[in-house]
Enzyme design. Structure first.
Site, PDB file in Angstrom:
ATOM      1  N   HIS A  37       3.956  -6.479  14.919  1.00 17.03           N
ATOM      2  CA  HIS A  37       3.139  -5.294  15.187  1.00 17.03           C
ATOM      3  C   HIS A  37       2.965  -5.048  16.680  1.00 17.03           C
ATOM      4  CE1 HIS A  37       2.218  -6.226  11.021  1.00 17.03           C
ATOM      5  NE2 HIS A  37       1.743  -4.988  10.893  1.00 17.03           N
TER       6      HIS A  37
ATOM      7  N   GLU B  56       7.225   5.442   4.752  1.00 14.01           N
ATOM      8  CA  GLU B  56       7.642   6.119   5.989  1.00 14.01           C
ATOM      9  C   GLU B  56       8.867   6.985   5.790  1.00 14.01           C
ATOM     10  OE1 GLU B  56       6.438   3.089   5.908  1.00 14.01           O
ATOM     11  OE2 GLU B  56       4.783   3.132   7.333  1.00 14.01           O
TER      12      GLU B  56
END
Lengths: 458, 328
Positions: B129, B60
């Site tokens: 998540h 990322e």
């Protein structure tokens, strides 16, 4: 919970600086106890608390400057404490009783002693009013006192206010509430001296009574309004301005009348001389003490001179707090009060006076001493002035002026002699008393002064 | 008008942007060959090719940084960070670089990057998540935070974001992709400045964004049966907040309930509440209500997860409390 706010210690005061706390959180406090010292433009003043209870939280620290009316400490009053503590104890007792009934053989514990734990802040039974409701009530001129709240936790909402306003318009107007309105004397006096409409002040005391705590924020608000933005004035200017405000108001509102009499004071002076002759300087009396005591004695005979004129009527006081003008070294005059003079004898008053002068000059006066005078004595005799026509300090109703003692030719019993003479003037509020009462007052003062020697010698 | 899913609306927005401006390209994990984790970009590679639909490594920080560089170099990248949960790895790029460069360069370098992320819980993906941290990013000056809740915004906000000279983060709640709604045939331009009133009402203001616009609309319908007329404000943009929109509404209704998928403490709901208190205090007829996720890492068990998230019944209960019916 009682919110202790920065008090107003004079008409000119808009903010105060905390000098020190005299208490700590958890401390027990008695009504009348000094809890902090506050620096104002009149110097340092000791501030008393008006509820007995305990200190919950101190919200500002030494050196912090806050506007009048800002909450500076949270206190728990005795009543709240008792209420909060009683409830669980009572419940326990009930439970115990129930258990006892069900199981006779079980020994029931005695009801618990009220614990000393601090109650939860939430436990204060306080009338809730939403901000919108408060605003709307103010705009519509609706009293919040009679409205039943339907909002969260019983809060009065703006809709409740609207309904109440609508109902008021349908019903004929109720009798004026002036007499039903509960307000503490000090709150009434403070409101009056700042020109606030008592009926518009919301009370949080017992039965909705308006208390000092309710008035103070409004005063600070009105002061904020009047305050010239951002101007720092030095202490002297501020004191001058305070005097200006009070005196202008006095002359604008109070119809003064003046009486003057010249006393022959040889009796009084002889008494002082005799009294002081064998005493060390620390115990000697000043002449001022005689005038103060004379005032306290005279108002017993002429009570129209002692008290406050508030809300278009005279609030006669039984206690006598005599304001004495004390000149400050830095310039300016303040008139703190000698408290409860009616209960005190000369030596005690002298002691109080010494204490008061010392503290006034050190800037350590108490709030009650700044607020509570019921009558004032002013004396410019030391400076050589023979006659003083005082201006009444509102909301008081009289001020006695003492002139210089001078020797004058005096005729008595067909003979001419030289005697000490003193001019005494009375400025009194004509709304409260008339010249006849004023004359009787002066005579009563003279009688007291003439009686001195006899009383003390016998 | 036609009925589409939120996924289709997002997809259309991306296609339109890619067709409209050659500088626009998309990159992210699995956006190309796999067609996107949420199947948003399925088939894109056939039309736009691998140059413009770029798969990235699981990195990322690297690919968000590359996006920032491309943006500064004149491109108009759309960077997809699969979900907000993974964006922490790119936090330095987003906060310290993208948000700060314009300021640090004395106004010389804009960073016109657009970063899309899925957000939210509700699909049994547990603590790591299931975060909703759009309010967290709204803390950062230099970023624009947009939260499309409707079909039109899902399609139109992307183009507005690409046109903006500064970094814009778009948060798409993963629970929205399958919901259906009406969408105009011809795209209309949408702004990324204003909040929108999704349902006018006069008794209470529900302030929300993202998926909970739908929670609140459902709650408002239920409340209407009780005679409570709720106004639903869709914030649309969490930074800068369209303060005037919700203040005007609260001044009218005198009551506010804030519904946010994030946590209460230090969250966007706290910020909104503070602004109401600062600017509309004297209009309030009840303490401000907040319905937010329970302050725990998200549980895996379905019933616990549902219990931890704002539900229609929670919104209704909070509104009732505003009317003094907390014990009903």
């Amino acid at each position: 919970m009682y919110e202790f706010k920065m008090p107003t210690l004079g008409a000119d005061m808009t903010e105060g600086t905390l000098v020190e706390w005299r208490v700590e959180p958890g401390d027990h406090i008695e009504r009348g106890e000094v809890i902090c010292e506050v620096e104002t433009n009149k110097g340092n003043i000791e501030v008393e608390v008006w509820e007995t209870g305990s200190v919950e939280e101190l919200l500002i620290g030494p050196g912090d400057q806050v506007p009048v009316g800002e909450v500076i400490a949270r206190l728990t009053t005795r009543d709240e404490k008792a209420a909060v503590e009683a409830a669980p104890a009572q419940q326990a007792a009930q439970q115990a009783a129930q258990q006892a009934a069900e199981l006779p053989q079980v020994q029931t514990p005695p009801p618990e002693e009220p614990s000393q734990e601090t109650p939860e802040p939430d436990s204060t039974p306080e009338k809730r009013v939403t901000p919108a409701a408060r605003k709307s009530a103010h705009e519509l001129g609706v009293e919040l006192a009679g409205i039943i709240g339907t909002g969260p936790q019983g809060a009065i909402t703006s809709q409740d206010v609207d309904r109440a306003a609508a109902a008021l318009e349908v019903k004929p107007a109720k009798a004026p509430q002036e007499h039903a309105r509960r307000i503490s004397p000090i709150a009434r006096r403070m409101a009056q001296s700042h020109g606030l409409d008592v009926d518009k002040i919301e009370g949080h005391g017992p039965h909705g009574a308006v208390l000092r705590a309710d008035v103070e924020p409004l005063i600070s608000k009105s002061l904020e309004f009047e305050e010239e933005a951002g101007k720092e004035k030095d202490r002297k200017d501020a004191l001058r301005e305070a005097i200006a405000i009070a005196m202008a108001r006095s002359k604008r509102e109070i119809p003064h009348y003046y009486l003057q009499e010249t006393f022959e004071v040889s009796q009084a002076l002889r008494f002082l001389e005799t009294y002081n002759r064998d005493r060390p300087p620390s115990e000697r009396l000043l002449a001022t003490v005689l005038w103060v005591k004379a005032v306290a004695e005279a108002v017993k005979k002429v009570p129209e001179m002692n008290g406050y004129f508030v809300e278009s009527r005279f609030d006669r006081r039984d206690e006598v707090h005599v304001g004495v003008a004390i000149s400050l070294r830095g310039g300016g005059v303040i008139t703190p009060a000698l408290l409860d003079v009616h209960k005190k004898e000369l030596p005690e008053i002298m002691e109080d006076l010494r204490d008061l002068v010392t503290r006034a000059r050190r800037g350590k006066l108490r709030a009650s001493e700044m607020m509570d005078a019921t009558i004032t004595v002013t004396s410019l005799g030391d400076l050589g002035v023979e006659t003083v026509f005082g201006v009444i300090y509102p909301p008081q109703v009289a001020i006695l002026g003492i002139g210089k003692i001078v020797e004058r030719p005096w005729a008595e019993g067909g003979l001419l002699g030289v005697r000490p003479m003193m001019t005494v003037t009375l400025s009194a509020d004509h709304r409260v008393s008339d010249g006849i009462a004023g004359s009787r007052f002066l005579v009563a003062i003279k009688n007291y002064l003439d009686s001195l020697l006899i009383a003390e010698e016998s | 008008m036609r009925t589409v899913t939120y996924r289709e609306a997002v997809r259309e927005g991306l296609q339109e942007a890619l067709r409209r401006d050659e500088r626009v390209f998309l990159m992210g994990e699995d956006v190309c060959m796999y067609g996107g984790t949420f199947a948003v970009t399925k088939g894109f590679v056939d039309e736009f090719g691998e140059e413009r639909i770029r798969d990235t490594p699981l990195s990322e920080s690297g690919f968000v940084g590359a996006g920032i560089g491309a943006a500064m170099g004149g491109m108009r990248p759309i960077v997809e960070v699969m979900t907000v949960n993974f964006s922490f790895l790119a936090l330095d790029q987003i906060v310290n670089t993208a948000a700060s460069l314009l300021h640090m360069s004395g106004g010389q370098f804009n960073v016109p990057v657009v970063i899309r992320m899925a957000t939210g819980a509700g699909r049994q993906l547990a603590a790591q998540h299931s975060l909703s941290l759009e309010g967290w990013y709204a803390h950062i000056p230099g970023l624009k935070i947009v939260v499309p809740a409707t079909m039109e915004d899902a399609r139109g906000m992307l183009w507005a974001a690409l046109e903006d000279p500064d970094p814009v983060l778009i948060f798409e709640h993963a629970g929205l992709y399958n919901i259906k709604g009406e969408l105009a045939e011809v795209p209309r331009p949408v702004d990324i400045q204003k909040a929108a009133v999704r349902r006018p009402g006069k008794d209470v203001t529900l302030i929300t964004s993202g998926i909970h616009v739908h929670t609140c609309l459902e709650a408002a319908d239920a409340l209407a049966n009780e005679g409570i007329d709720a106004e639903v404000i869709d914030l649309r943009v969490l930074r800068p907040l369209d303060e005037e929109a919700f203040l005007a509404s609260v001044r009218k209704t005198k009551r506010a309930v804030i519904v946010d998928d994030g946590w209460k403490s230090g969250g966007i709901s706290a910020e909104i509440s503070a602004r109401i208190t600062e600017s509309a205090f004297y209009s309030l007829d009840a303490p401000i209500g907040r319905v937010c996720r329970v302050e725990v890492p998200m549980p895996y068990a379905a019933h616990l997860e549902q219990a931890a998230l704002p539900q229609v019944k929670d919104v209704i209960a909070s509104v009732r409390a505003q009317f003094g019916e907390e014990n009903v």
